[in-house]
Design a protein around this motif. Structure first.
Motif, PDB file in Angstrom:
ATOM      1  N   ASP A 184      36.452  56.142  56.003  1.00 45.90           N
ATOM      2  CA  ASP A 184      37.418  55.054  56.192  1.00 45.90           C
ATOM      3  C   ASP A 184      38.474  55.012  55.096  1.00 45.90           C
ATOM      4  OD1 ASP A 184      35.906  54.275  58.367  1.00 45.90           O
ATOM      5  OD2 ASP A 184      34.898  52.639  57.310  1.00 45.90           O
ATOM      6  N   PHE A 185      38.227  55.651  53.975  1.00 41.00           N
ATOM      7  CA  PHE A 185      39.123  55.569  52.826  1.00 41.00           C
ATOM      8  C   PHE A 185      40.517  56.066  53.211  1.00 41.00           C
ATOM      9  CE2 PHE A 185      40.834  56.973  48.716  1.00 41.00           C
ATOM     10  CZ  PHE A 185      40.550  55.865  47.939  1.00 41.00           C
ATOM     11  N   PRO A 186      41.579  55.339  52.813  1.00 39.34           N
ATOM     12  CA  PRO A 186      41.643  54.245  51.835  1.00 39.34           C
ATOM     13  C   PRO A 186      41.584  52.833  52.411  1.00 39.34           C
ATOM     14  CG  PRO A 186      43.843  55.035  52.269  1.00 39.34           C
ATOM     15  CD  PRO A 186      42.920  55.855  53.134  1.00 39.34           C
ATOM     16  N   ALA A 187      40.980  52.646  53.546  1.00 35.81           N
ATOM     17  CA  ALA A 187      40.802  51.292  54.059  1.00 35.81           C
ATOM     18  C   ALA A 187      39.831  50.511  53.172  1.00 35.81           C
ATOM     19  CB  ALA A 187      40.261  51.335  55.491  1.00 35.81           C
ATOM     20  N   GLY A 188      40.012  49.206  53.108  1.00 31.35           N
ATOM     21  CA  GLY A 188      39.160  48.372  52.276  1.00 31.35           C
ATOM     22  C   GLY A 188      37.697  48.452  52.655  1.00 31.35           C
ATOM     23  N   SER A 189      37.400  48.824  53.904  1.00 31.68           N
ATOM     24  CA  SER A 189      36.011  48.915  54.363  1.00 31.68           C
ATOM     25  C   SER A 189      35.229  50.009  53.654  1.00 31.68           C
ATOM     26  CB  SER A 189      35.975  49.166  55.871  1.00 31.68           C
ATOM     27  OG  SER A 189      36.713  50.332  56.207  1.00 31.68           O
ATOM     28  N   ALA A 190      35.923  50.908  52.964  1.00 31.75           N
ATOM     29  CA  ALA A 190      35.250  51.979  52.232  1.00 31.75           C
ATOM     30  C   ALA A 190      34.848  51.562  50.820  1.00 31.75           C
ATOM     31  CB  ALA A 190      36.146  53.211  52.156  1.00 31.75           C
ATOM     32  N   LEU A 191      35.309  50.390  50.382  1.00 32.34           N
ATOM     33  CA  LEU A 191      35.102  49.979  48.997  1.00 32.34           C
ATOM     34  C   LEU A 191      33.808  49.199  48.825  1.00 32.34           C
ATOM     35  CD1 LEU A 191      38.688  48.746  48.026  1.00 32.34           C
ATOM     36  CD2 LEU A 191      37.785  51.076  48.062  1.00 32.34           C
ATOM     37  N   VAL A 192      33.279  49.274  47.609  1.00 30.45           N
ATOM     38  CA  VAL A 192      32.135  48.456  47.188  1.00 30.45           C
ATOM     39  C   VAL A 192      32.661  47.478  46.145  1.00 30.45           C
ATOM     40  CG1 VAL A 192      29.923  48.473  45.972  1.00 30.45           C
ATOM     41  CG2 VAL A 192      30.415  50.226  47.672  1.00 30.45           C
ATOM     42  N   THR A 193      32.626  46.204  46.457  1.00 31.01           N
ATOM     43  CA  THR A 193      33.250  45.212  45.575  1.00 31.01           C
ATOM     44  C   THR A 193      32.256  44.427  44.731  1.00 31.01           C
ATOM     45  OG1 THR A 193      33.251  43.620  47.402  1.00 31.01           O
ATOM     46  CG2 THR A 193      35.255  44.929  47.078  1.00 31.01           C
ATOM     47  N   ASP A 194      30.977  44.787  44.799  1.00 28.01           N
ATOM     48  CA  ASP A 194      29.985  44.059  43.999  1.00 28.01           C
ATOM     49  C   ASP A 194      29.242  44.971  43.020  1.00 28.01           C
ATOM     50  OD1 ASP A 194      28.571  45.490  45.873  1.00 28.01           O
ATOM     51  OD2 ASP A 194      27.288  43.828  46.510  1.00 28.01           O
ATOM     52  N   ALA A 195      29.878  46.100  42.674  1.00 27.66           N
ATOM     53  CA  ALA A 195      29.232  47.030  41.753  1.00 27.66           C
ATOM     54  C   ALA A 195      29.294  46.546  40.309  1.00 27.66           C
ATOM     55  CB  ALA A 195      29.860  48.415  41.867  1.00 27.66           C
ATOM     56  N   GLY A 196      30.302  45.741  39.996  1.00 24.00           N
ATOM     57  CA  GLY A 196      30.400  45.178  38.654  1.00 24.00           C
ATOM     58  C   GLY A 196      30.795  46.169  37.581  1.00 24.00           C
ATOM     59  N   THR A 197      31.500  47.241  37.937  1.00 25.82           N
ATOM     60  CA  THR A 197      31.938  48.209  36.934  1.00 25.82           C
ATOM     61  C   THR A 197      33.033  47.596  36.064  1.00 25.82           C
ATOM     62  OG1 THR A 197      33.518  49.161  38.509  1.00 25.82           O
ATOM     63  CG2 THR A 197      31.354  50.194  38.361  1.00 25.82           C
ATOM     64  N   ALA A 198      33.016  47.923  34.801  1.00 23.01           N
ATOM     65  CA  ALA A 198      33.937  47.309  33.838  1.00 23.01           C
ATOM     66  C   ALA A 198      34.965  48.318  33.348  1.00 23.01           C
ATOM     67  CB  ALA A 198      33.166  46.739  32.661  1.00 23.01           C
ATOM     68  N   GLY A 199      36.160  47.826  33.062  1.00 23.61           N
ATOM     69  CA  GLY A 199      37.215  48.663  32.520  1.00 23.61           C
ATOM     70  C   GLY A 199      37.401  48.436  31.030  1.00 23.61           C
ATOM     71  N   THR A 200      38.373  49.123  30.461  1.00 24.61           N
ATOM     72  CA  THR A 200      38.626  49.027  29.018  1.00 24.61           C
ATOM     73  C   THR A 200      40.072  48.687  28.696  1.00 24.61           C
ATOM     74  OG1 THR A 200      39.094  51.408  28.835  1.00 24.61           O
ATOM     75  CG2 THR A 200      36.797  50.712  28.530  1.00 24.61           C
ATOM     76  N   CYS A 201      40.902  48.446  29.697  1.00 27.24           N
ATOM     77  CA  CYS A 201      42.318  48.193  29.445  1.00 27.24           C
ATOM     78  C   CYS A 201      42.552  46.761  28.970  1.00 27.24           C
ATOM     79  CB  CYS A 201      43.146  48.437  30.696  1.00 27.24           C
ATOM     80  SG  CYS A 201      43.302  50.179  31.150  1.00 27.24           S
ATOM     81  N   PRO A 202      43.518  46.569  28.073  1.00 28.11           N
ATOM     82  CA  PRO A 202      43.868  45.217  27.632  1.00 28.11           C
ATOM     83  C   PRO A 202      44.582  44.461  28.749  1.00 28.11           C
ATOM     84  CG  PRO A 202      45.427  46.787  26.747  1.00 28.11           C
ATOM     85  CD  PRO A 202      44.349  47.597  27.414  1.00 28.11           C
ATOM     86  N   SER A 203      44.799  43.187  28.548  1.00 29.65           N
ATOM     87  CA  SER A 203      45.439  42.376  29.581  1.00 29.65           C
ATOM     88  C   SER A 203      46.936  42.650  29.698  1.00 29.65           C
ATOM     89  CB  SER A 203      45.214  40.889  29.306  1.00 29.65           C
ATOM     90  OG  SER A 203      45.752  40.532  28.041  1.00 29.65           O
ATOM     91  N   SER A 204      47.542  43.183  28.642  1.00 35.49           N
ATOM     92  CA  SER A 204      48.984  43.440  28.672  1.00 35.49           C
ATOM     93  C   SER A 204      49.322  44.687  27.859  1.00 35.49           C
ATOM     94  CB  SER A 204      49.749  42.234  28.112  1.00 35.49           C
ATOM     95  OG  SER A 204      49.378  41.981  26.775  1.00 35.49           O
ATOM     96  N   ASN A 205      50.580  45.122  27.968  1.00 36.44           N
ATOM     97  CA  ASN A 205      51.088  46.266  27.206  1.00 36.44           C
ATOM     98  C   ASN A 205      50.276  47.535  27.437  1.00 36.44           C
ATOM     99  OD1 ASN A 205      53.241  44.838  25.961  1.00 36.44           O
ATOM    100  ND2 ASN A 205      51.790  43.934  24.506  1.00 36.44           N
ATOM    101  N   ILE A 206      50.018  47.817  28.703  1.00 35.06           N
ATOM    102  CA  ILE A 206      49.395  49.083  29.082  1.00 35.06           C
ATOM    103  C   ILE A 206      50.521  50.080  29.337  1.00 35.06           C
ATOM    104  CG2 ILE A 206      47.965  50.245  30.801  1.00 35.06           C
ATOM    105  CD1 ILE A 206      46.688  47.478  31.373  1.00 35.06           C
ATOM    106  N   TYR A 207      50.501  51.180  28.630  1.00 34.62           N
ATOM    107  CA  TYR A 207      51.586  52.161  28.739  1.00 34.62           C
ATOM    108  C   TYR A 207      51.248  53.212  29.782  1.00 34.62           C
ATOM    109  CZ  TYR A 207      55.381  55.278  27.411  1.00 34.62           C
ATOM    110  OH  TYR A 207      56.520  56.056  27.423  1.00 34.62           O
ATOM    111  N   ILE A 208      52.188  53.415  30.728  1.00 41.03           N
ATOM    112  CA  ILE A 208      52.055  54.467  31.736  1.00 41.03           C
ATOM    113  C   ILE A 208      52.852  55.674  31.243  1.00 41.03           C
ATOM    114  CG2 ILE A 208      52.284  55.062  34.157  1.00 41.03           C
ATOM    115  CD1 ILE A 208      50.514  52.627  33.702  1.00 41.03           C
ATOM    116  N   ALA A 209      52.149  56.673  30.788  1.00 40.02           N
ATOM    117  CA  ALA A 209      52.812  57.827  30.166  1.00 40.02           C
ATOM    118  C   ALA A 209      53.560  58.667  31.191  1.00 40.02           C
ATOM    119  CB  ALA A 209      51.787  58.684  29.437  1.00 40.02           C
ATOM    120  N   ARG A 210      54.601  59.319  30.723  1.00 38.22           N
ATOM    121  CA  ARG A 210      55.319  60.315  31.519  1.00 38.22           C
ATOM    122  C   ARG A 210      54.649  61.673  31.335  1.00 38.22           C
ATOM    123  NH1 ARG A 210      60.451  58.778  33.045  1.00 38.22           N
ATOM    124  NH2 ARG A 210      61.399  56.989  31.974  1.00 38.22           N
ATOM    125  N   PRO A 211      54.806  62.564  32.329  1.00 36.41           N
ATOM    126  CA  PRO A 211      54.270  63.926  32.139  1.00 36.41           C
ATOM    127  C   PRO A 211      55.074  64.677  31.088  1.00 36.41           C
ATOM    128  CG  PRO A 211      55.405  63.721  34.255  1.00 36.41           C
ATOM    129  CD  PRO A 211      55.350  62.350  33.665  1.00 36.41           C
TER     130      PRO A 211
END
Length: 246
Positions: free
Chosen positions: A219-246
């Motif tokens: 089904d991906f990328p339909a939402g039905s393919a996602l698991v929304t209760d896995a509780g995985t955590a990220g490490t990004c700050p709330s602001s000033n996330i830099y999207i680098a250029r190649p």
């Protein structure tokens, strides 16, 4: 070229997915995708970074890090049936010294596009540690066909387009989560974890990890393919996330 690869992957992945039955030793899959410009900004000197450009797939798309069997309790199976000698080489790490594992030349070509880290033998590390514990744990070509198909589909989403459009700029975590929900639906951001690495005073976006239902990968990328209760955590700050250029 990319259209040809996508067509090839569609056929290969459909064959792999058609026989997919969820294994009993894990709860969900985590698709780990890399924003390669951010990875290379914080891992200078890696082989795969030498050829990164804006015209390469990884220069403008989330690329493949891995596809990992995971459990809700935070554990995950690893090195399933792998000889200790290969485990030792993996942990050293001396990935390119690890044994070949049945990867076809056609799949190696696909991985060179969708998984730039294969230039540093990342595919060996990922297969031995994670792939052997997947539903396709005895068939690396089916495993990688599925993983490549997923990351190719991810690259076609508006979430990927948002990230690519912000290259060279700063964004907030809330902007990234909102962009994900625009692609995958309301509440879908609970399936996403964003990873950042710091270097030179900047917090670079390096990965987006998406929890997936093994029984609904087709089904991906339909939402039905996602698991929304896995509780995985990220490490990004709330602001000033830099999207680098190649």
């Amino acid at each position: 070229m990319l259209k040809t690869l996508s067509n090839w992957l569609a056929g290969a992945a459909l064959l792999a997915l058609s026989g997919l039955v969820q294994a009993e030793n894990y709860d969900y899959l985590l698709l780990a995708s890399s924003w390669e410009p951010g990875f290379c900004a914080t891992h200078q000197g890696n082989t795969e970074c030498a050829n990164l450009s804006s015209t390469s797939f990884a220069g403008s798309h989330l690329s493949l890090h891995g596809l990992w069997p995971n459990n809700y309790d935070g554990s995950y199976p690893s090195y399933c049936g792998v000889p200790q000698a290969q485990i030792n080489l993996d942990r050293a790490p001396t990935w390119c010294s690890m044994a070949n594992y049945g990867l076809s030349s056609a799949m190696a070509t696909q991985l060179s596009t969708y998984m730039p880290g294969a230039a540093s033998c990342l595919d060996k590390h990922e297969w031995y540690k994670h792939g052997t514990c997947s539903d396709q744990g005895t068939d690396p070509n089916s495993y990688w066909a599925t993983a490549d198909w997923l990351v190719a589909k991810l690259g076609q989403t508006s979430f990927n387009k948002f990230i690519a459009s912000k290259a060279g700029k700063y964004v907030s975590r809330s902007q990234l989560l909102a962009a994900f929900e625009t692609s995958f639906g309301s509440g879908s951001a609970a399936a996403l974890s964003l990873l950042c690495s710091s270097s030179g005073g900047k917090s670079y976006l390096t990965e987006a990890r998406i929890a997936l239902d093994p029984a609904a990968l087709g089904d991906f990328p339909a939402g039905s393919a996602l698991v929304t209760d896995a509780g995985t955590a990220g490490t990004c700050p709330s602001s000033n996330i830099y999207i680098a250029r190649p």
